[in-house]
Scaffold this active site. Structure first.
Site, PDB file in Angstrom:
ATOM      1  N   ASP A 171       0.828  -1.205   0.000  1.00 27.49           N
ATOM      2  CA  ASP A 171       0.000   0.000   0.000  1.00 27.49           C
ATOM      3  C   ASP A 171       0.859   1.250   0.000  1.00 27.49           C
ATOM      4  O   ASP A 171       0.542   2.216  -0.680  1.00 27.49           O
ATOM      5  CB  ASP A 171      -0.938   0.016   1.209  1.00 27.49           C
ATOM      6  N   ARG A 178       0.074   6.301  -6.805  1.00 22.93           N
ATOM      7  CA  ARG A 178      -1.252   6.845  -7.136  1.00 22.93           C
ATOM      8  C   ARG A 178      -1.267   8.363  -6.997  1.00 22.93           C
ATOM      9  O   ARG A 178      -1.876   9.073  -7.794  1.00 22.93           O
ATOM     10  CB  ARG A 178      -2.314   6.224  -6.218  1.00 22.93           C
ATOM     11  N   SER A 193      -6.776  -0.023  -0.176  1.00 22.86           N
ATOM     12  CA  SER A 193      -5.771   0.673   0.632  1.00 22.86           C
ATOM     13  C   SER A 193      -6.186   0.706   2.106  1.00 22.86           C
ATOM     14  O   SER A 193      -5.414   0.334   2.993  1.00 22.86           O
ATOM     15  CB  SER A 193      -5.601   2.097   0.086  1.00 22.86           C
ATOM     16  N   LYS A 197      -4.727  -2.145   5.290  1.00 24.04           N
ATOM     17  CA  LYS A 197      -4.039  -1.662   6.486  1.00 24.04           C
ATOM     18  C   LYS A 197      -4.810  -2.029   7.745  1.00 24.04           C
ATOM     19  O   LYS A 197      -4.235  -2.438   8.753  1.00 24.04           O
ATOM     20  CB  LYS A 197      -3.850  -0.137   6.399  1.00 24.04           C
TER      21      LYS A 197
END
Lengths: 452, 452
Positions: A171, A178, A193, A197
């Site tokens: 990520d 990104r 994302s 996490k």
């Protein structure tokens, strides 16, 4: 997603890009190979950038989104909390202005018997971040190593730290890419994302607070609802108990914006005071945490339990304990004046009589950022003392010359622009607006929790 | 495209990517900045990769396509041929199997008074390339430096070389990136790539041969027509006289496939012999070259002029001259047996009586590549002597045991797979197919040449 057997054809990133470009569904294996190869540095940024743009423009199925989330999750360490008794529940918010519920929820949920292993982020742009708020408490250490994190968690039931390098490295790499390739705004990528996490925390259940309105990332309610649904389904596919509340971010949450000021307001709530909207939202979210964590039979029962914990002072006591265990000055809990204070204050006065009919929420967040309370770029440092106290919110009556807002500041040079932004963000009219701003627009709990 | 005045806002690639992602039209300035920054190495591959994918999926307007072509053209050197008297005309083909018209057209057009500054490419995959064919002529040098190229052009009216490093460096960089990011297949990007290189030749007019069918890049006629239209409009926007012929690539052009074999077949055509389809297409294309180059009043008149030049032997003489000036052994023009010859030949026999109802054209190209006549990867070397001679083409009657094709080969190990591929590519049925394969499907000449 087709259940393909492990293929003998070697993985070629260009084929995966072409598949997504042509709106073909990725196999789970293809996504795993893409993510793991990229994390190991075996495929270059430019191939992943092209793939990300194809995802933004062609979307993903639910199965692809879950596969991506899982591949990103397993790119790093996943906490194993099985040795700790109790159900592990967390809350995650998509971010907003004055959005500070974590500092209330973690101690209240822990006081109610849940385990809350909370790994949070920093603020960027107009939104604040939990870590920045925690660091307003003198001495509070958000950079615990994992064994230390587990020790605090075991001892006090909650612990709050920042993302470590071991958690979801895919990520980190993908998000950085990104950010510079205009591929942030995709619900599928946002979902993967966030969820990769959060699930790395080793939790059993997750309450999502998905913000919508002028101060949220998702301005439109349908976009927020879509993301919420996607995250709930993704979590459920991975065996987690999930709910998402769609909540209002058309004006700041509570009355205080800025790091030390927000800690102060959380302490007010834990004392049974504080603004009504913040208190209500904390009770709602905590009610769901208790429900999903099997600590209450219903959300309403969980809500009452949270209210009792606050009323009894056990929430405040738990905050004191956590602050102490993480190296912070626990005296702030009883004397918030020990928190960093700005050197100057200045009121923004109402230019007229009337009613507040709108507050441009993102502009309030930007004003706080301009004072030094937030970051424009990741590298910017933060001034914990500065921020805003809103005396007037949506629907409230104002008279000419009455303070709308007090600016807490340190740098004289920054105050004029912030003041201008706040003045522009308040809309005042003769008549109160007929618009309704419900705090919670609705909730999405998928199939698993239906009827609960 | 909005006519924006030079903006004071600094160029940020991420904004350009976001605009294309959101289907907003780029300004000319934005495209120029993107291309020039990328060519200078000021923006990274990953940003351009994301932008390319957005272009593939969102498309471009005609104005954007022209701006991109122009920016790529001006990324490098543009030949200034104004010192040479005469109108400069070239032909470009999108590529196919047995597509060898350039070696006929350049000498015939030059003999007819045009200047033909032809800069060509190499073959890749199933298609051949003009440079590889030229290099089958012993000694022929396709790597002339530009002053030498101009000297040959001035002296003989035509010259044929490969792309130099100075020509359209933006295209080289972009093409390499497109190749590994699945962003090759976009008519807008293909148009800009072709046109930027061709217009760098400093030409006044361009005849495009856009192939369609099983051996072409554009299998579908509507895709070929769209690309043709795009290229014609782009060239016209840049002040060039343009036409595109949509021509058949459902079977190989002519009867010979392979580098030396194709040179041989071109010499046959220049001698007034050779297969009918190749001869007819050369006359059609040359007719348009003469028309656009104002060397004839109509295409039909141009066609007759080309036929006369061939009949008089002046085309063959011009080829002799060009070969000599570029260091090649001009004796091959009169004695093609001096071209590289394969050590072995082997016939593919018809398995039955009947009619050829289809030839899988791409497979024929791949078979020639497998023999060593083409490249699978850019780095592969070429064997000029190998290839195929097709004795039977679409619609022709065959009897069992009669040769369909002769394989010219050097490496025994390669012949079995090539033979299998050729056998599979021929479709033979009892009845002749009712399908029609016109050589030229149509032409697109935009607004400028209408009625001509």
């Amino acid at each position: 997603m087709s259940q393909s057997s492990p293929s003998l054809v070697p993985f070629r990133a260009v084929d995966a890009i072409r598949n997504k470009r042509d709106a073909k569904e990725h196999t789970r294996q293809e996504i795993e190979q893409l993510v793991s190869s990229y994390t190991r540095g075996q495929i270059p940024d430019y191939q992943v950038a092209a793939w990300l743009m194809a995802v933004v423009l062609k979307g993903m199925t639910r199965a692809e989104t879950a596969a991506l989330t899982e591949a990103m999750l397993h790119s790093g360490e996943v906490l194993d909390l099985s040795s700790l008794p109790g159900i592990k529940v967390d809350k995650h918010s998509t971010g907003g202005v004055g959005d500070k519920t974590s500092l209330v929820l973690a101690p209240v949920a822990a006081a109610g018997g849940l385990l809350v292993p909370m790994i949070s982020g920093r603020g960027l742009g107009h939104t604040g971040g939990t870590l920045d708020k925690l660091e307003a408490i003198p001495g509070f250490n958000v950079n615990l190593v994992l064994p230390e994190f587990l020790r605090v968690l075991r001892k006090c039931g909650c612990a709050m730290i920042g993302q470590t390098a071991e958690i979801a490295p895919a990520d980190k790499k993908l998000y950085a890419l990104r950010d510079v390739t205009a591929t942030v705004e995709s619900p599928y990528l946002i979902c993967a994302s966030i969820m990769s996490k959060k699930l790395a925390e080793g939790i059993d259940a997750l309450v999502l607070d998905v913000k919508t309105g002028s101060g949220a990332f998702m301005k439109k309610q349908e976009d927020a609802a879509f993301l919420a649904e996607l995250m709930v389904e993704t979590g459920q596919r991975m065996g987690k108990k999930m709910v998402a509340l769609l909540t209002d971010m058309d004006q700041p949450l509570g009355r205080k914006v800025g790091n030390a000021l927000e800690v102060e307001e959380c302490i007010e709530v834990l004392r049974g005071q504080g603004p009504d909207d913040l208190r209500q939202l904390c009770l709602d979210l905590c009610g769901w945490m208790f429900k999903l964590g099997a600590a209450s039979a219903s959300v309403e029962e969980g809500r009452q339990r949270a209210a009792e914990i606050i009323a009894s002072g056990r929430g405040l006591e738990k905050l004191r304990e956590m602050v102490r265990l993480q190296g912070g000055d626990a005296r702030v809990v009883d004397d918030p004046a020990l928190l960093p204070q700005s050197r100057h204050k200045s009121d923004v006065l109402s230019p007229r009589d009337g009613f507040v009919t709108a507050i441009q929420c993102e502009q309030v967040g930007v004003a706080s950022m301009m004072l030094g309370g937030g970051r424009e770029k990741k590298e910017d440092s933060i001034d914990p003392a500065v921020g805003l106290v809103l005396h007037k919110k949506f629907g409230e009556r104002v008279t000419r010359g009455e303070p709308l807002c007090t600016i807490h500041y340190n740098a004289e040079a920054r105050v004029a622009a912030a003041r201008q932004m706040i003045e522009a963000s308040y809309q005042i009219a003769d008549q109160a607006s007929a618009a309704v701003h419900p705090l919670v627009h609705g909730f999405i709990c998928g199939t698993e929790n239906e009827g609960s």
